[in-house]
Design an enzyme around this catalytic site. Structure first.
Site, PDB file in Angstrom:
ATOM      1  N   ASP A   1       1.530   4.861   7.693  1.00  0.00           N
ATOM      2  CA  ASP A   1       0.345   4.395   7.193  1.00  0.00           C
ATOM      3  C   ASP A   1       0.475   4.196   5.721  1.00  0.00           C
ATOM      4  O   ASP A   1      -0.069   3.133   5.376  1.00  0.00           O
ATOM      5  CB  ASP A   1      -0.824   5.697   7.527  1.00  0.00           C
ATOM      6  CG  ASP A   1      -2.105   5.205   7.336  1.00  0.00           C
ATOM      7  OD1 ASP A   1      -2.527   4.042   7.041  1.00  0.00           O
ATOM      8  OD2 ASP A   1      -3.095   6.192   6.987  1.00  0.00           O
TER       9      ASP A   1
ATOM     10  N   ASP B   1       1.029   0.039   3.757  1.00  0.00           N
ATOM     11  CA  ASP B   1       0.120  -0.329   2.701  1.00  0.00           C
ATOM     12  C   ASP B   1       0.675  -0.873   1.318  1.00  0.00           C
ATOM     13  O   ASP B   1       0.629  -1.766   0.539  1.00  0.00           O
ATOM     14  CB  ASP B   1      -1.002   0.732   2.256  1.00  0.00           C
ATOM     15  CG  ASP B   1      -2.472   0.380   3.306  1.00  0.00           C
ATOM     16  OD1 ASP B   1      -2.079  -0.385   4.286  1.00  0.00           O
ATOM     17  OD2 ASP B   1      -3.256   0.847   2.810  1.00  0.00           O
TER      18      ASP B   1
ATOM     19  N   LYS C   1      11.011  13.306   6.342  1.00  0.00           N
ATOM     20  CA  LYS C   1      11.007  14.324   5.295  1.00  0.00           C
ATOM     21  C   LYS C   1      11.666  15.549   5.984  1.00  0.00           C
ATOM     22  O   LYS C   1      11.303  16.600   5.968  1.00  0.00           O
ATOM     23  CB  LYS C   1       9.598  14.660   4.830  1.00  0.00           C
ATOM     24  CG  LYS C   1       9.679  15.544   3.651  1.00  0.00           C
ATOM     25  CD  LYS C   1       9.906  14.660   2.375  1.00  0.00           C
ATOM     26  CE  LYS C   1       9.915  15.539   1.182  1.00  0.00           C
ATOM     27  NZ  LYS C   1      10.384  14.919  -0.147  1.00  0.00           N
TER      28      LYS C   1
ATOM     29  N   ASP D   1       9.992   9.949   0.234  1.00  0.00           N
ATOM     30  CA  ASP D   1       9.676   9.675  -1.096  1.00  0.00           C
ATOM     31  C   ASP D   1      10.856   8.812  -1.853  1.00  0.00           C
ATOM     32  O   ASP D   1      10.156   7.765  -2.457  1.00  0.00           O
ATOM     33  CB  ASP D   1       9.577  11.083  -2.032  1.00  0.00           C
ATOM     34  CG  ASP D   1      10.625  11.959  -1.455  1.00  0.00           C
ATOM     35  OD1 ASP D   1      11.555  11.686  -0.363  1.00  0.00           O
ATOM     36  OD2 ASP D   1      10.884  13.103  -1.945  1.00  0.00           O
TER      37      ASP D   1
END
Ligand code: NAD
Length: 359
Positions: A246, A250, A190, A222
């Site tokens: 993390d 997922d 980022k 993003d």
């Protein structure tokens, strides 16, 4: 070769799936002429019940002295009410720390026959074959935490720090993996707002100069989250910091549509790696003999490749899993026809390893 492998079944379905991982390792040993010595140990709730702690010192020593560790899962309702330091997952955290594991690898590969299990349209999943490399021991999860009061109420802080060496070692690992794959690294950050991300980007660009055969691209976290849903096949190796990893891993798991199919590896400076399926202890199906062992068996393939350097053996296991899936020998989470048991799936993969043309 001779190798020692610690088996940490853990809780719930953990021991059931690890037993099938061991069965496949036995098949590899028989087929390729290796000697694997297995050291069964307890972790998580099972260790709490037996010893009052989720990981004993002697289990940690066994793991440090081994070549690799195969783990099932930890946790379950029986231990949910215990105080924080006695929770089963503390055993897993202590093990990762004790073995100095700073990188977590999670491949995401969608089997064409199982594309209908994903929430995405099958055409979005064609040729998806990527691996996440997540930094595991730095960043905001391990930074200083505190709270104070302002005139408007409570205020909380979580410090996000990264040192250059922490970034460099994990990025180098990603480049080495890409060299053996399709030669592309996507470094996710980022950098438009975070100073740690600007350092991350600088280090990744510097490391890239040592790997001219690999293409590096930088991507903001993003837009990476979006691209995973729209063009996941365009990724090869994705390397990122702890918290972004993390969350993105997922999202990657959801692409595959079945928790039971997904393996992982945690690696560090030492030779011992920790290999485990990404799912939990699934208390709802524990003891029924119906858990999908393929995530654990694919973790065995990663163990063979990354901790033992046995690449042909790892490929034989992956090919056997592929053949088992094609033959429709599947547990209830994946089967559209008659579901097979955990043992039947493990036995089928093992027999395909033994009868494979490799070796
Ligand atoms: P879970 O992954 O255990 O289960 C989620 C759902 O997926 C359940 O319906 C379960 O039956 C199903 N499932 C999971 N693995 C499967 C498999 N191999 N085959 C077929 N179905 C499978 O997640 P949860 O229910 O949120 O957590 C249960 C326990 O596991 C909790 O105590 C949690 O803390 C722990 N947990 C441990 C780990 C770990 O050890 N690394 C990871 C996640 C959760």
């Amino acid at each position: 070769m001779k190798a020692t492998i610690v088996l940490l079944g853990g809780d719930g379905i953990g021991p059931e799936v690890v037993a099938q991982g061991k069965r496949v390792l036995d098949a590899v040993a028989a087929k390729f002429g290796h000697t694997f010595t297995f050291v069964p140990e307890l972790i998580g709730g099972a260790a709490l019940d037996a010893h009052g702690v989720p990981l004993t010192d002697s289990t940690l020593v066994s793991c440090k002295e081994a070549n690799a560790v195969l783990l099932g899962a930890v946790g379950g309702p029986k231990w949910d009410a215990l105080p924080g330091h006695l929770r089963p997952e503390k055993g897993l955290l202590a093990l990762r720390k004790g073995l100095g594991l700073w990188a977590n690898l999670r491949p995401v590969k969608v089997h064409p026959l199982l594309a209908d299990k994903s929430p995405l349209r099958p055409e979005r999943l064609e040729n998806v074959d990527l691996v996440f490399v997540r930094e595991l021991t730095g960043g905001v999860y391990f930074g200083e935490k505190k709270r104070d009061q302002t005139e408007r109420g409570a205020r909380a802080f979580d410090a996000l720090t990264y040192e250059e060496y922490e970034i460099e070692r994990v990025v180098r690992l990603a480049f080495r993996l890409a060299e053996a794959r399709r030669g592309k690294v996507t470094s996710v950050d980022k950098a438009n707002v975070l100073e740690t991300s600007r350092l991350w980007r600088e280090v990744a660009s510097r490391v890239a100069k040592d790997h001219p055969a690999v293409t590096l691209e930088h991507q903001l976290v993003d837009s990476c989250a979006m691209r995973l849903l729209t063009h996941a096949a365009s990724f090869d190796v994705i390397v990122t910091e702890n918290m972004f990893g993390d969350i993105l891993t997922d999202e990657g798991a959801a692409l595959v549509g079945s928790l039971g199919m997904m393996p992982s590896a945690s690696l560090g400076d030492g030779r011992v790696g920790l290999f485990e399926p990404i799912h939990g202890s699934a208390p709802d199906i524990a003891g029924k003999g119906i858990a999908n062992p393929l995530g654990t068996i694919l973790s065995v393939a990663m163990l063979l490749k990354h901790s033992l350097g046995l690449v042909a053996e790892a490929e034989a296991v992956e090919a056997a899993v592929d053949a088992t899936v094609r033959a429709g020998i599947l547990t209830g989470d994946l089967a559209s026809a008659t579901p097979k048991s955990t043992i039947a799936v493990g036995a089928d993969v093992s027999s395909r390893v033994v009868s494979s043309s490799k070796g």
